[in-house]
Scaffold this motif. Structure first.
Motif, PDB file in Angstrom:
ATOM      1  N   LEU A   1       0.830  -1.211   0.000  1.00 23.05           N
ATOM      2  CA  LEU A   1       0.000   0.000   0.000  1.00 23.05           C
ATOM      3  C   LEU A   1       0.861   1.256   0.000  1.00 23.05           C
ATOM      4  O   LEU A   1       0.515   2.255  -0.640  1.00 23.05           O
ATOM      5  N   ARG A   2       1.982   1.187   0.689  1.00 24.26           N
ATOM      6  CA  ARG A   2       2.882   2.346   0.745  1.00 24.26           C
ATOM      7  C   ARG A   2       3.643   2.517  -0.570  1.00 24.26           C
ATOM      8  O   ARG A   2       3.742   3.632  -1.096  1.00 24.26           O
ATOM      9  N   GLY A   3       4.158   1.423  -1.106  1.00 18.19           N
ATOM     10  CA  GLY A   3       5.019   1.526  -2.284  1.00 18.19           C
ATOM     11  C   GLY A   3       4.274   1.644  -3.591  1.00 18.19           C
ATOM     12  O   GLY A   3       4.711   2.364  -4.492  1.00 18.19           O
ATOM     13  N   LYS A   4       3.130   0.963  -3.711  1.00 20.11           N
ATOM     14  CA  LYS A   4       2.396   0.938  -4.978  1.00 20.11           C
ATOM     15  C   LYS A   4       1.298   1.991  -5.066  1.00 20.11           C
ATOM     16  O   LYS A   4       0.944   2.435  -6.164  1.00 20.11           O
ATOM     17  N   PHE A   5       0.742   2.385  -3.932  1.00 20.92           N
ATOM     18  CA  PHE A   5      -0.430   3.258  -3.965  1.00 20.92           C
ATOM     19  C   PHE A   5      -0.250   4.551  -3.179  1.00 20.92           C
ATOM     20  O   PHE A   5      -1.205   5.300  -2.989  1.00 20.92           O
ATOM     21  N   GLY A   6       0.953   4.806  -2.733  1.00 21.42           N
ATOM     22  CA  GLY A   6       1.288   6.110  -2.180  1.00 21.42           C
ATOM     23  C   GLY A   6       0.768   6.417  -0.795  1.00 21.42           C
ATOM     24  O   GLY A   6       0.721   7.583  -0.395  1.00 21.42           O
ATOM     25  N   HIS A   7       0.390   5.406  -0.024  1.00 23.65           N
ATOM     26  CA  HIS A   7      -0.071   5.671   1.339  1.00 23.65           C
ATOM     27  C   HIS A   7       1.126   5.983   2.237  1.00 23.65           C
ATOM     28  O   HIS A   7       2.136   5.294   2.204  1.00 23.65           O
ATOM     29  N   SER A   8       0.982   7.012   3.026  1.00 19.00           N
ATOM     30  CA  SER A   8       2.068   7.429   3.910  1.00 19.00           C
ATOM     31  C   SER A   8       1.878   6.826   5.297  1.00 19.00           C
ATOM     32  O   SER A   8       0.784   6.425   5.683  1.00 19.00           O
ATOM     33  N   GLY A   9       2.957   6.785   6.035  1.00 18.18           N
ATOM     34  CA  GLY A   9       2.901   6.269   7.395  1.00 18.18           C
ATOM     35  C   GLY A   9       4.189   5.590   7.777  1.00 18.18           C
ATOM     36  O   GLY A   9       4.721   4.783   7.004  1.00 18.18           O
ATOM     37  N   ALA A  10       4.681   5.898   8.968  1.00 14.86           N
ATOM     38  CA  ALA A  10       5.926   5.303   9.431  1.00 14.86           C
ATOM     39  C   ALA A  10       5.719   3.858   9.874  1.00 14.86           C
ATOM     40  O   ALA A  10       6.642   3.044   9.815  1.00 14.86           O
ATOM     41  N   THR A  11       4.508   3.529  10.314  1.00 16.43           N
ATOM     42  CA  THR A  11       4.207   2.180  10.772  1.00 16.43           C
ATOM     43  C   THR A  11       3.078   1.599   9.928  1.00 16.43           C
ATOM     44  O   THR A  11       2.374   2.315   9.209  1.00 16.43           O
ATOM     45  N   SER A  12       2.901   0.293  10.051  1.00 17.96           N
ATOM     46  CA  SER A  12       1.815  -0.354   9.319  1.00 17.96           C
ATOM     47  C   SER A  12       0.462   0.177   9.766  1.00 17.96           C
ATOM     48  O   SER A  12      -0.452   0.352   8.953  1.00 17.96           O
ATOM     49  N   SER A  13       0.334   0.459  11.052  1.00 22.73           N
ATOM     50  CA  SER A  13      -0.920   0.999  11.565  1.00 22.73           C
ATOM     51  C   SER A  13      -1.250   2.340  10.920  1.00 22.73           C
ATOM     52  O   SER A  13      -2.407   2.606  10.567  1.00 22.73           O
ATOM     53  N   ASP A  14      -0.243   3.185  10.738  1.00 17.28           N
ATOM     54  CA  ASP A  14      -0.463   4.484  10.085  1.00 17.28           C
ATOM     55  C   ASP A  14      -0.893   4.299   8.626  1.00 17.28           C
ATOM     56  O   ASP A  14      -1.759   5.025   8.125  1.00 17.28           O
ATOM     57  N   VAL A  15      -0.274   3.333   7.958  1.00 20.27           N
ATOM     58  CA  VAL A  15      -0.634   3.070   6.563  1.00 20.27           C
ATOM     59  C   VAL A  15      -2.084   2.596   6.470  1.00 20.27           C
ATOM     60  O   VAL A  15      -2.842   3.022   5.579  1.00 20.27           O
ATOM     61  N   PHE A  16      -2.498   1.737   7.383  1.00 23.48           N
ATOM     62  CA  PHE A  16      -3.868   1.238   7.361  1.00 23.48           C
ATOM     63  C   PHE A  16      -4.872   2.347   7.672  1.00 23.48           C
ATOM     64  O   PHE A  16      -5.987   2.346   7.146  1.00 23.48           O
ATOM     65  N   ASP A  17      -4.488   3.291   8.525  1.00 25.16           N
ATOM     66  CA  ASP A  17      -5.361   4.446   8.777  1.00 25.16           C
ATOM     67  C   ASP A  17      -5.553   5.264   7.506  1.00 25.16           C
ATOM     68  O   ASP A  17      -6.658   5.720   7.195  1.00 25.16           O
ATOM     69  N   SER A  18      -4.461   5.444   6.755  1.00 17.26           N
ATOM     70  CA  SER A  18      -4.548   6.167   5.485  1.00 17.26           C
ATOM     71  C   SER A  18      -5.391   5.395   4.478  1.00 17.26           C
ATOM     72  O   SER A  18      -6.190   5.978   3.731  1.00 17.26           O
ATOM     73  N   TYR A  19      -5.224   4.089   4.453  1.00 18.86           N
ATOM     74  CA  TYR A  19      -5.999   3.216   3.567  1.00 18.86           C
ATOM     75  C   TYR A  19      -7.491   3.339   3.859  1.00 18.86           C
ATOM     76  O   TYR A  19      -8.320   3.473   2.948  1.00 18.86           O
ATOM     77  N   GLU A  20      -7.836   3.338   5.139  1.00 15.34           N
ATOM     78  CA  GLU A  20      -9.234   3.479   5.534  1.00 15.34           C
ATOM     79  C   GLU A  20      -9.773   4.858   5.171  1.00 15.34           C
ATOM     80  O   GLU A  20     -10.903   4.991   4.680  1.00 15.34           O
ATOM     81  N   LEU A  21      -8.964   5.863   5.370  1.00 17.24           N
ATOM     82  CA  LEU A  21      -9.381   7.233   5.058  1.00 17.24           C
ATOM     83  C   LEU A  21      -9.733   7.376   3.584  1.00 17.24           C
ATOM     84  O   LEU A  21     -10.759   7.968   3.228  1.00 17.24           O
ATOM     85  N   HIS A  22      -8.916   6.806   2.707  1.00 17.70           N
ATOM     86  CA  HIS A  22      -9.137   6.959   1.275  1.00 17.70           C
ATOM     87  C   HIS A  22     -10.335   6.152   0.783  1.00 17.70           C
ATOM     88  O   HIS A  22     -11.033   6.580  -0.127  1.00 17.70           O
ATOM     89  N   HIS A  23     -10.588   5.000   1.396  1.00 14.15           N
ATOM     90  CA  HIS A  23     -11.645   4.138   0.874  1.00 14.15           C
ATOM     91  C   HIS A  23     -12.991   4.341   1.552  1.00 14.15           C
ATOM     92  O   HIS A  23     -14.026   4.060   0.951  1.00 14.15           O
ATOM     93  N   ARG A  24     -13.004   4.831   2.764  1.00 13.47           N
ATOM     94  CA  ARG A  24     -14.281   5.045   3.444  1.00 13.47           C
ATOM     95  C   ARG A  24     -14.688   6.510   3.420  1.00 13.47           C
ATOM     96  O   ARG A  24     -15.740   6.858   3.905  1.00 13.47           O
ATOM     97  N   HIS A  25     -13.802   7.375   2.882  1.00 12.53           N
ATOM     98  CA  HIS A  25     -14.099   8.804   2.770  1.00 12.53           C
ATOM     99  C   HIS A  25     -14.448   9.392   4.135  1.00 12.53           C
ATOM    100  O   HIS A  25     -15.501   9.993   4.328  1.00 12.53           O
ATOM    101  N   LEU A  26     -13.557   9.195   5.087  1.00  9.37           N
ATOM    102  CA  LEU A  26     -13.789   9.731   6.422  1.00  9.37           C
ATOM    103  C   LEU A  26     -13.812  11.246   6.389  1.00  9.37           C
ATOM    104  O   LEU A  26     -12.963  11.881   5.787  1.00  9.37           O
TER     105      LEU A  26
END
Length: 297
Positions: free
Chosen positions: A264-289
């Motif tokens: 998710l970080r390398g292919k789709f540009g999600h930022s985050g120092a940890t996996s948890s941060d990346v998943f938060d970004s993933y959720e933000l983009h797909h659920r439109h928080l």
């Protein structure tokens, strides 16, 4: 052949090569995606983020149709430009067919050939053109079968992602707040190892089928962006357990989730120092928080 004819030939060849490269990288190249297809999918995705309601959920299927249309358009126009300098001397026309040497005529020949219809009203006579026409017909048939295969491969990958999300949702509903810590360790170990294997499968799907990332889910129960954080929580719980087997399962699940986060970080540009941060970004983009709350429209 004068300069203008040479220009059309070079431009047509370039369009055909662009189509072939994009199809190859999207459908045949492992862990790749064509630049044109990726740009179209991302463009529709960005537009969908501006939409509210169910319109945003059909953006990805429409984007796939647009990619297929772009491939067909590039092929039709590219070969038409190759035929244009040779109209009308390089072709023989059937009885009653008017002799025309414009782009519309070249595009007609190209589309008939690409679709493998073969009306036979205009036939190439030049030996090189005959080979080019045959090559286009083969390419048209290959493009049709390749796009059907692409669609048939994409939706099973989406179903595997949805199945993982449903598995995590059911686990959360059944286990309660304590998660795996109140379960029998050997049983919890087996469940976490199964989840880790499913996470690894979804990760491979994202690498192999880049376009599946852009599909949004209508139901939150089937949305991996909405449930993957719970898998991370289960892995952390398992590593706090006194059971060595459950600890190993937790580390295994953590490793699988780290692999997913890296994609998710390398292919789709999600930022985050940890996996948890990346998943938060993933959720933000797909659920439109919005304002910390999910968009339920």
């Amino acid at each position: 052949m004068d300069f203008e004819d040479m220009l059309w030939t070079v431009l047509g060849t370039g369009l055909v090569l662009l189509m072939l490269v994009d199809v190859f990288r999207t459908l045949l190249y492992p862990h790749g995606s064509g630049p044109l297809g990726r740009a179209i999918m991302r463009g529709f995705w960005l537009v969908s983020r501006k939409l509210r309601g169910r319109g945003s959920f059909i953006a990805a299927p429409l984007a796939m149709a647009a990619v297929i249309g772009a491939w067909a358009g590039l092929a039709a126009i590219g070969w038409a430009l190759l035929y244009l300098p040779h109209l009308t001397d390089g072709f023989v026309y059937g009885a009653g067919v008017p002799l025309r040497a414009d782009f519309a005529e070249a595009l007609y020949i190209s589309m008939v050939t690409l679709s493998t219809v073969g009306f036979g009203d205009i036939v190439a006579t030049d030996p090189v053109l005959r080979l080019v026409v045959a090559l286009q017909a083969v390419t048209g048939f290959g493009l049709l079968t390749a796009t059907v295969t692409w669609i048939l491969q994409t939706f099973p990958a989406l179903n595997r992602r949805r199945a993982l999300a449903h598995q995590l949702t059911l686990f959360r509903e059944a286990a309660g707040p304590a998660g795996v810590l109140d379960m029998e360790p050997s049983h919890a170990t087996g469940l976490l190892e199964a989840i880790a294997g499913n996470v690894a499968t979804v990760t491979i799907d994202l690498l192999a089928f880049h376009e599946t990332y852009y599909f949004r889910e209508i139901e939150q129960r089937g949305s991996l962006p909405a449930t993957v954080a719970y898998a991370h929580e289960l892995a952390s719980q398992a590593q706090r357990s006194e059971s060595s087997e459950l600890q190993f399962a937790g580390r295994m699940l953590h490793a699988a989730l780290d692999g997913l986060a890296e994609v998710l970080r390398g292919k789709f540009g999600h930022s985050g120092a940890t996996s948890s941060d990346v998943f938060d970004s993933y959720e933000l983009h797909h659920r439109h928080l919005r304002g910390g709350k999910p968009d339920t429209t």
